[in-house]
Design a protein around this motif. Structure first.
Motif, PDB file in Angstrom:
ATOM      1  N   ALA A  97      19.360  21.626 -41.052  1.00 21.97           N
ATOM      2  CA  ALA A  97      19.964  20.070 -40.024  1.00 21.97           C
ATOM      3  C   ALA A  97      19.682  19.490 -41.275  1.00 21.97           C
ATOM      4  CB  ALA A  97      19.106  20.136 -38.764  1.00 21.97           C
ATOM      5  N   GLY A  98      20.135  18.231 -41.029  1.00 23.33           N
ATOM      6  CA  GLY A  98      19.959  16.765 -41.810  1.00 23.33           C
ATOM      7  C   GLY A  98      20.253  15.788 -41.144  1.00 23.33           C
ATOM      8  N   GLU A  99      21.211  15.042 -41.717  1.00 20.85           N
ATOM      9  CA  GLU A  99      20.932  13.685 -40.656  1.00 20.85           C
ATOM     10  C   GLU A  99      22.015  13.172 -39.522  1.00 20.85           C
ATOM     11  OE1 GLU A  99      22.898  10.228 -43.530  1.00 20.85           O
ATOM     12  OE2 GLU A  99      22.089   8.405 -41.659  1.00 20.85           O
ATOM     13  N   ILE A 100      22.783  13.920 -39.951  1.00 21.84           N
ATOM     14  CA  ILE A 100      24.254  13.673 -39.296  1.00 21.84           C
ATOM     15  C   ILE A 100      23.836  15.100 -38.320  1.00 21.84           C
ATOM     16  CG2 ILE A 100      26.494  14.848 -38.832  1.00 21.84           C
ATOM     17  CD1 ILE A 100      26.117  12.496 -41.114  1.00 21.84           C
ATOM     18  N   MET A 101      23.227  15.651 -38.611  1.00 18.38           N
ATOM     19  CA  MET A 101      22.667  16.797 -37.089  1.00 18.38           C
ATOM     20  C   MET A 101      21.678  16.311 -36.276  1.00 18.38           C
ATOM     21  SD  MET A 101      23.429  21.007 -38.729  1.00 18.38           S
ATOM     22  CE  MET A 101      23.001  21.435 -37.446  1.00 18.38           C
ATOM     23  N   ARG A 155      16.670  19.208 -45.050  1.00 15.39           N
ATOM     24  CA  ARG A 155      17.135  17.874 -45.834  1.00 15.39           C
ATOM     25  C   ARG A 155      17.634  16.954 -45.159  1.00 15.39           C
ATOM     26  NH1 ARG A 155      23.107  19.361 -47.919  1.00 15.39           N
ATOM     27  NH2 ARG A 155      24.857  19.401 -46.292  1.00 15.39           N
ATOM     28  N   ASP A 156      17.735  15.961 -45.787  1.00 15.65           N
ATOM     29  CA  ASP A 156      17.903  14.366 -45.589  1.00 15.65           C
ATOM     30  C   ASP A 156      16.904  14.128 -44.780  1.00 15.65           C
ATOM     31  OD1 ASP A 156      20.579  14.516 -46.018  1.00 15.65           O
ATOM     32  OD2 ASP A 156      21.055  14.682 -44.210  1.00 15.65           O
ATOM     33  N   HIS A 173      22.828  23.118 -47.544  1.00 17.59           N
ATOM     34  CA  HIS A 173      23.553  24.145 -46.088  1.00 17.59           C
ATOM     35  C   HIS A 173      23.764  24.991 -46.244  1.00 17.59           C
ATOM     36  CE1 HIS A 173      27.074  21.882 -44.997  1.00 17.59           C
ATOM     37  NE2 HIS A 173      27.466  22.061 -45.721  1.00 17.59           N
ATOM     38  N   PHE A 177      24.806  27.872 -43.798  1.00 17.60           N
ATOM     39  CA  PHE A 177      24.315  28.075 -42.331  1.00 17.60           C
ATOM     40  C   PHE A 177      25.207  28.587 -41.704  1.00 17.60           C
ATOM     41  CE2 PHE A 177      23.987  24.960 -39.168  1.00 17.60           C
ATOM     42  CZ  PHE A 177      24.441  24.014 -40.151  1.00 17.60           C
TER      43      PHE A 177
HETATM   44  O1  LIG Z   1      25.166  19.011 -43.337  1.00 17.14           O
HETATM   45  C1  LIG Z   1      24.763  19.822 -42.420  1.00 17.14           C
HETATM   46  O2  LIG Z   1      24.746  20.925 -41.886  1.00 17.14           O
HETATM   47  C2  LIG Z   1      22.987  19.120 -42.394  1.00 17.14           C
HETATM   48  C3  LIG Z   1      22.634  18.035 -43.177  1.00 17.14           C
HETATM   49  O3  LIG Z   1      23.035  17.386 -44.036  1.00 17.14           O
HETATM   50  C4  LIG Z   1      22.860  16.848 -41.435  1.00 17.14           C
HETATM   51  O4  LIG Z   1      23.383  17.337 -41.075  1.00 17.14           O
HETATM   52  O5  LIG Z   1      23.248  15.716 -42.169  1.00 17.14           O
END
Ligand SMILES: O=C([O-])CC(=O)C(=O)O
Ligand SMILES: [Mg+2]
Length: 236
Positions: A107-111, A130-131, A151, A154
């Motif tokens: 997961a990161g910023e968007i999720m 991440r992020d 990612h 995944f």
């Molecule tokens: O790209 C993804 O699945 C994880 C990620 O960096 C986000 O959610 O920003």
């Protein structure tokens, strides 16, 4: 099992005001489970200790890194639908099943921005995330084993099924409490007695610290009055 129970606003307020080691010690006093169970070990780190306490009900997910094929997207959307259907703060608990958790960010910023929008307050995983700067700024809790830049490929392979993380079985609906010190699982049956137990832990620690700071301090005296960890373990 615990899926349908939601902590009341008063219970959430109370839990948010207690640090995780004190919750762990208070649960120990209630002797509802083995002392060596009910928490995640230190391999799973709190990424953002400055965010303070995280409290919520688990939504469990199994995550992997698809090899040699396109990742299946269905679990991804199932996660968000399931999260949207839950009430109260939710902690997404992600079990790595890739075997290479240091190679994939789940997961990161968007999720996590979407997750926050749907009622989540944090993610706990034995894999990678991440992020970190953006997610920290959003006040979303991260507990993870790794930070990973990509990612990879995944795939969320199971949503809502019990997971085993660091030897602890966690089910959707379980109550999760975490802070800079780590993550502890709070049994629902402990909730009524917990405030009293927390009070007792705090009082005992205050007594110990006062004695340790006093001019009268001698080791033998401390041994006599010591209250820390006073409840004998079942095996003692
Ligand atoms: O790209 C993804 O699945 C994880 C990620 O960096 C986000 O959610 O920003
Ligand atoms: Mg991102």
């Amino acid at each position: 099992m615990a899926d349908d129970r939601t902590p009341s606003p008063a219970e959430l307020d109370f839990l948010a005001g207690v640090d995780s080691p004190t919750v762990a010690n208070a649960l120990e006093r209630l002797a509802l489970r083995d002392r060596r169970a009910g928490y995640l070990g230190g391999r799973i780190r709190c990424n953002f200790p400055e965010l303070g306490t995280m409290v919520g009900r688990a939504l469990t997910v199994t995550a992997t890194d698809a090899v040699g094929r396109a990742a299946d997207q269905s679990g991804y959307w199932e996660l968000w639908e399931r999260l949207e259907a839950m009430t109260g703060p939710v902690v997404i608990v992600m079990k790595d099943a890739s075997g290479t958790p240091h190679r994939v960010a789940y997961a990161g910023e968007i999720m996590t921005t979407l997750a926050q929008r749907l009622g989540a307050v944090g993610i706990v995983t034995d894999g990678g995330l991440r992020d970190v700067a953006e997610v920290r700024a959003n006040g979303f809790h991260y507990f993870s084993r790794y930070t990973v830049v990509s990612h990879a490929n995944f795939e969320l392979s199971a949503v809502g099924e019990p997971v085993l993380i660091d030897g602890e079985q966690i089910s959707t609906g379980d109550l999760v409490h975490g802070d800079a010190n780590g993550v502890v699982l709070v049994p629902w049956e402990a909730l009524d007695a917990l405030p009293g137990a927390v009070e007792a832990v705090r009082a005992g620690e205050a007594r110990d610290l006062a004695y340790l700071a006093s001019d009268d301090f001698i080791l033998a005296g401390y041994r006599q009055q010591r209250s820390y960890g006073a409840t004998p373990s079942p095996s003692a």
